[in-house]
Design a protein around this motif. Structure first.
Motif, PDB file in Angstrom:
ATOM      1  N   GLU A  30      75.199 -55.481 -22.509  1.00 34.57           N
ATOM      2  CA  GLU A  30      73.973 -54.896 -22.875  1.00 34.57           C
ATOM      3  C   GLU A  30      72.735 -55.794 -22.380  1.00 34.57           C
ATOM      4  O   GLU A  30      71.636 -55.126 -22.038  1.00 34.57           O
ATOM      5  CB  GLU A  30      73.766 -54.778 -24.587  1.00 34.57           C
ATOM      6  CG  GLU A  30      72.495 -54.118 -25.182  1.00 34.57           C
ATOM      7  CD  GLU A  30      71.287 -54.988 -24.978  1.00 34.57           C
ATOM      8  OE1 GLU A  30      70.253 -54.396 -24.948  1.00 34.57           O
ATOM      9  OE2 GLU A  30      71.356 -56.180 -25.023  1.00 34.57           O
ATOM     10  N   MET A  31      72.843 -57.218 -22.547  1.00 31.00           N
ATOM     11  CA  MET A  31      71.968 -57.757 -22.052  1.00 31.00           C
ATOM     12  C   MET A  31      71.536 -58.141 -20.334  1.00 31.00           C
ATOM     13  O   MET A  31      70.483 -57.951 -19.977  1.00 31.00           O
ATOM     14  CB  MET A  31      72.105 -59.291 -22.489  1.00 31.00           C
ATOM     15  CG  MET A  31      73.221 -60.208 -21.791  1.00 31.00           C
ATOM     16  SD  MET A  31      73.120 -61.011 -20.311  1.00 31.00           S
ATOM     17  CE  MET A  31      71.870 -62.425 -20.566  1.00 31.00           C
ATOM     18  N   ALA A  32      72.906 -57.824 -19.857  1.00 27.26           N
ATOM     19  CA  ALA A  32      73.038 -57.979 -18.197  1.00 27.26           C
ATOM     20  C   ALA A  32      72.099 -56.610 -17.762  1.00 27.26           C
ATOM     21  O   ALA A  32      71.345 -56.321 -16.895  1.00 27.26           O
ATOM     22  CB  ALA A  32      74.162 -58.043 -17.752  1.00 27.26           C
ATOM     23  N   LYS A  53      71.203 -61.453  -9.824  1.00 29.55           N
ATOM     24  CA  LYS A  53      71.959 -62.679 -10.261  1.00 29.55           C
ATOM     25  C   LYS A  53      72.531 -63.063 -11.507  1.00 29.55           C
ATOM     26  O   LYS A  53      71.567 -62.657 -12.805  1.00 29.55           O
ATOM     27  CB  LYS A  53      70.935 -63.840  -9.732  1.00 29.55           C
ATOM     28  CG  LYS A  53      71.644 -65.328 -10.091  1.00 29.55           C
ATOM     29  CD  LYS A  53      71.514 -65.914 -11.439  1.00 29.55           C
ATOM     30  CE  LYS A  53      72.372 -67.187 -11.443  1.00 29.55           C
ATOM     31  NZ  LYS A  53      72.590 -67.985 -12.490  1.00 29.55           N
ATOM     32  N   GLY A  54      73.517 -63.327 -11.845  1.00 25.79           N
ATOM     33  CA  GLY A  54      74.066 -63.716 -13.056  1.00 25.79           C
ATOM     34  C   GLY A  54      75.520 -64.689 -12.830  1.00 25.79           C
ATOM     35  O   GLY A  54      76.272 -64.155 -12.194  1.00 25.79           O
ATOM     36  N   SER A  55      75.669 -65.622 -13.653  1.00 27.24           N
ATOM     37  CA  SER A  55      76.829 -66.550 -13.387  1.00 27.24           C
ATOM     38  C   SER A  55      77.840 -66.077 -14.313  1.00 27.24           C
ATOM     39  O   SER A  55      77.626 -65.721 -15.493  1.00 27.24           O
ATOM     40  CB  SER A  55      76.622 -68.024 -13.617  1.00 27.24           C
ATOM     41  OG  SER A  55      75.544 -68.419 -13.083  1.00 27.24           O
ATOM     42  N   PHE A  56      79.077 -65.727 -13.760  1.00 25.16           N
ATOM     43  CA  PHE A  56      80.116 -65.098 -14.446  1.00 25.16           C
ATOM     44  C   PHE A  56      80.840 -66.330 -15.374  1.00 25.16           C
ATOM     45  O   PHE A  56      81.520 -66.219 -16.385  1.00 25.16           O
ATOM     46  CB  PHE A  56      81.295 -64.492 -13.576  1.00 25.16           C
ATOM     47  CG  PHE A  56      82.201 -65.434 -13.078  1.00 25.16           C
ATOM     48  CD1 PHE A  56      83.338 -65.824 -13.557  1.00 25.16           C
ATOM     49  CD2 PHE A  56      81.982 -65.841 -11.743  1.00 25.16           C
ATOM     50  CE1 PHE A  56      84.366 -66.489 -12.695  1.00 25.16           C
ATOM     51  CE2 PHE A  56      82.826 -66.672 -10.829  1.00 25.16           C
ATOM     52  CZ  PHE A  56      83.753 -66.934 -11.502  1.00 25.16           C
ATOM     53  N   LYS A  57      80.687 -67.494 -14.896  1.00 23.28           N
ATOM     54  CA  LYS A  57      81.094 -68.757 -15.730  1.00 23.28           C
ATOM     55  C   LYS A  57      80.044 -69.971 -15.450  1.00 23.28           C
ATOM     56  O   LYS A  57      79.616 -70.048 -14.313  1.00 23.28           O
ATOM     57  CB  LYS A  57      82.565 -69.105 -14.945  1.00 23.28           C
ATOM     58  CG  LYS A  57      83.283 -70.257 -15.522  1.00 23.28           C
ATOM     59  CD  LYS A  57      84.709 -70.495 -15.095  1.00 23.28           C
ATOM     60  CE  LYS A  57      84.791 -70.528 -13.560  1.00 23.28           C
ATOM     61  NZ  LYS A  57      86.148 -70.651 -13.302  1.00 23.28           N
ATOM     62  N   LYS A  58      79.869 -70.808 -16.289  1.00 27.11           N
ATOM     63  CA  LYS A  58      79.040 -72.126 -16.185  1.00 27.11           C
ATOM     64  C   LYS A  58      80.024 -73.232 -16.370  1.00 27.11           C
ATOM     65  O   LYS A  58      80.604 -73.516 -17.328  1.00 27.11           O
ATOM     66  CB  LYS A  58      78.050 -71.986 -17.185  1.00 27.11           C
ATOM     67  CG  LYS A  58      77.015 -71.032 -16.978  1.00 27.11           C
ATOM     68  CD  LYS A  58      76.348 -70.789 -15.686  1.00 27.11           C
ATOM     69  CE  LYS A  58      75.603 -71.966 -15.645  1.00 27.11           C
ATOM     70  NZ  LYS A  58      74.721 -71.872 -14.357  1.00 27.11           N
ATOM     71  N   ILE A  78      81.117 -56.781 -15.556  1.00 25.58           N
ATOM     72  CA  ILE A  78      79.882 -56.501 -15.715  1.00 25.58           C
ATOM     73  C   ILE A  78      79.000 -56.431 -14.819  1.00 25.58           C
ATOM     74  O   ILE A  78      78.006 -55.542 -14.353  1.00 25.58           O
ATOM     75  CB  ILE A  78      79.264 -57.427 -16.866  1.00 25.58           C
ATOM     76  CG1 ILE A  78      79.980 -57.116 -18.473  1.00 25.58           C
ATOM     77  CG2 ILE A  78      77.824 -57.288 -17.112  1.00 25.58           C
ATOM     78  CD1 ILE A  78      79.750 -58.183 -19.390  1.00 25.58           C
ATOM     79  N   LEU A  79      79.107 -57.433 -13.824  1.00 25.06           N
ATOM     80  CA  LEU A  79      78.564 -57.716 -12.532  1.00 25.06           C
ATOM     81  C   LEU A  79      78.487 -56.638 -11.758  1.00 25.06           C
ATOM     82  O   LEU A  79      77.673 -56.103 -11.065  1.00 25.06           O
ATOM     83  CB  LEU A  79      78.911 -58.991 -11.896  1.00 25.06           C
ATOM     84  CG  LEU A  79      77.955 -60.239 -12.441  1.00 25.06           C
ATOM     85  CD1 LEU A  79      78.739 -61.424 -11.853  1.00 25.06           C
ATOM     86  CD2 LEU A  79      76.748 -60.253 -12.016  1.00 25.06           C
ATOM     87  N   ARG A  80      79.684 -56.044 -11.665  1.00 26.80           N
ATOM     88  CA  ARG A  80      80.120 -55.070 -10.851  1.00 26.80           C
ATOM     89  C   ARG A  80      79.513 -53.857 -11.323  1.00 26.80           C
ATOM     90  O   ARG A  80      78.851 -52.721 -10.672  1.00 26.80           O
ATOM     91  CB  ARG A  80      81.772 -54.707 -10.712  1.00 26.80           C
ATOM     92  CG  ARG A  80      82.033 -53.372  -9.910  1.00 26.80           C
ATOM     93  CD  ARG A  80      83.481 -53.772  -9.363  1.00 26.80           C
ATOM     94  NE  ARG A  80      84.410 -53.555 -10.532  1.00 26.80           N
ATOM     95  CZ  ARG A  80      85.720 -53.751 -10.271  1.00 26.80           C
ATOM     96  NH1 ARG A  80      86.350 -54.182  -9.137  1.00 26.80           N
ATOM     97  NH2 ARG A  80      86.442 -53.722 -11.184  1.00 26.80           N
ATOM     98  N   LYS A  81      79.354 -53.688 -12.645  1.00 29.42           N
ATOM     99  CA  LYS A  81      78.871 -52.280 -13.352  1.00 29.42           C
ATOM    100  C   LYS A  81      77.284 -52.607 -13.046  1.00 29.42           C
ATOM    101  O   LYS A  81      76.797 -51.303 -12.871  1.00 29.42           O
ATOM    102  CB  LYS A  81      79.047 -52.212 -14.887  1.00 29.42           C
ATOM    103  CG  LYS A  81      78.501 -51.065 -15.642  1.00 29.42           C
ATOM    104  CD  LYS A  81      78.919 -51.106 -16.831  1.00 29.42           C
ATOM    105  CE  LYS A  81      78.450 -49.663 -17.644  1.00 29.42           C
ATOM    106  NZ  LYS A  81      78.810 -49.765 -19.017  1.00 29.42           N
ATOM    107  N   VAL A  82      76.777 -53.683 -12.916  1.00 29.92           N
ATOM    108  CA  VAL A  82      75.228 -53.665 -12.572  1.00 29.92           C
ATOM    109  C   VAL A  82      75.112 -53.134 -11.281  1.00 29.92           C
ATOM    110  O   VAL A  82      74.102 -52.160 -11.165  1.00 29.92           O
ATOM    111  CB  VAL A  82      74.808 -55.203 -12.869  1.00 29.92           C
ATOM    112  CG1 VAL A  82      73.385 -55.033 -12.184  1.00 29.92           C
ATOM    113  CG2 VAL A  82      74.538 -55.292 -14.270  1.00 29.92           C
ATOM    114  N   SER A  83      75.732 -53.470 -10.309  1.00 29.15           N
ATOM    115  CA  SER A  83      75.589 -52.966  -8.980  1.00 29.15           C
ATOM    116  C   SER A  83      76.020 -51.599  -8.656  1.00 29.15           C
ATOM    117  O   SER A  83      75.292 -50.790  -8.238  1.00 29.15           O
ATOM    118  CB  SER A  83      76.828 -53.733  -8.035  1.00 29.15           C
ATOM    119  OG  SER A  83      76.714 -53.444  -6.801  1.00 29.15           O
ATOM    120  N   GLU A  84      77.174 -51.022  -9.544  1.00 29.57           N
ATOM    121  CA  GLU A  84      77.427 -49.698  -9.217  1.00 29.57           C
ATOM    122  C   GLU A  84      76.214 -48.787  -9.989  1.00 29.57           C
ATOM    123  O   GLU A  84      76.019 -47.557  -9.710  1.00 29.57           O
ATOM    124  CB  GLU A  84      78.866 -49.297  -9.986  1.00 29.57           C
ATOM    125  CG  GLU A  84      79.999 -50.102  -8.941  1.00 29.57           C
ATOM    126  CD  GLU A  84      81.256 -49.691  -9.562  1.00 29.57           C
ATOM    127  OE1 GLU A  84      81.310 -49.558 -10.947  1.00 29.57           O
ATOM    128  OE2 GLU A  84      82.249 -50.123  -8.949  1.00 29.57           O
TER     129      GLU A  84
END
Length: 272
Positions: A30-32, A53-58, A78-84
């Motif tokens: 939701e936040m992304a 930009k978003g880190s999948f791991k820190k 989630i990153l892929r969902k943002v892109s798609e």
């Protein structure tokens, strides 16, 4: 590199700087999606080429109990969902050779953290995926030394490489941006200024990095004025409760105003 090689990037003929922006870490879907939707609306309106930009791991945390992620695959999906969903390219940090191959299945740009940019095997692993590689300049490195990090990527027959200045250590607990480094690094690769990480105040006794978000606009304006190719900014709708790097983030509500002023500065610079 030509940023047009980044899949799905838009507005590349606008004459604007390009932007890498989003939360420090993926805290949830939701936040992304909320942050991405807001930023894409702004960048489309202002015709700014944009990468989410978003880190999948820190992995680079001060304390063992610091937030490090919600799970690798979950965050990458989630990153892929943002892109798609929004038809926008994405970038994430990697920390190990294995991360490179895994993350390359989900994102368009692989970012090498500043602490790790001298790790040859990691840089080579990222380059060998064929993805665009963003090399963060180590806080302990000179601009000139980034030539060799760039060459590692080029030697892997990957010309899609950029470098990002994120400030240099100034004593134990402060950072400073030497703007002379931008034209220097532009001789080697497309150059980005990481505004928010340049304003970190690391090594605090409490084990949580501090920051100077009040100086974000100052550093960003200066970067655009000296002709940097791209800007990197971390943002959140609630920085005080962000799970990583909240102390130096730009509040999401302030993003459009800042971008509007930076676009105006770039337009003026382009007229000279």
């Amino acid at each position: 590199m030509n940023i047009q090689h980044i899949p799905q990037i838009k507005h590349t003929d606008s004459g604007n700087f390009f932007l890498l922006a989003g939360p420090c870490a993926i805290e949830g879907e939701e936040m992304a999606m909320r942050i991405a939707e807001k930023l894409i609306g702004i960048t489309d309106k202002l015709e700014i080429p944009y990468v989410f930009k978003g880190s999948f791991k820190k992995a680079n945390r001060s304390r063992i109990d610091s937030f490090s992620g919600i799970g690798d695959e979950k965050a990458l999906k989630i990153l892929r969902k943002v892109s798609e969903t929004f038809h926008v390219p994405t970038v994430t940090d990697i920390h190990t050779n294995e991360d490179a191959e895994m993350a390359a299945q989900y994102v368009d740009v692989l970012q090498i953290p500043a602490f790790l940019v001298r790790q040859t095997d990691l840089v080579v692993a990222a380059a060998n995926t064929g993805k665009t590689v963003n090399l963060k300049k180590g806080q302990f490195m000179s601009p000139e030394s980034m030539k060799h990090a760039v060459q590692k990527v080029l030697d892997c027959h990957n010309e899609n490489v950029m470098v990002t200045d994120r400030g240099s250590m100034f004593g134990y607990q402060d950072m400073i941006v030497d703007f002379r480094g931008i034209p220097t690094m532009q001789h080697y690769a497309t150059t980005v200024l990481d505004v928010t990480h340049s304003l970190q105040q690391p090594n605090q006794m409490v084990g949580v990095t501090g920051g100077r978000p009040d100086m974000i606009e100052t550093i960003a304006k200066a970067g655009i004025a000296v002709g940097v190719d791209g800007i990197f900014i971390e943002t959140h709708f609630d920085p005080a409760h962000a799970k990583s790097d909240g102390a130096n983030m730009l509040h999401l509500d302030l993003f459009e105003g800042l971008m509007t002023r930076l676009v105006a500065i770039r337009k003026t610079i382009n007229s000279f």
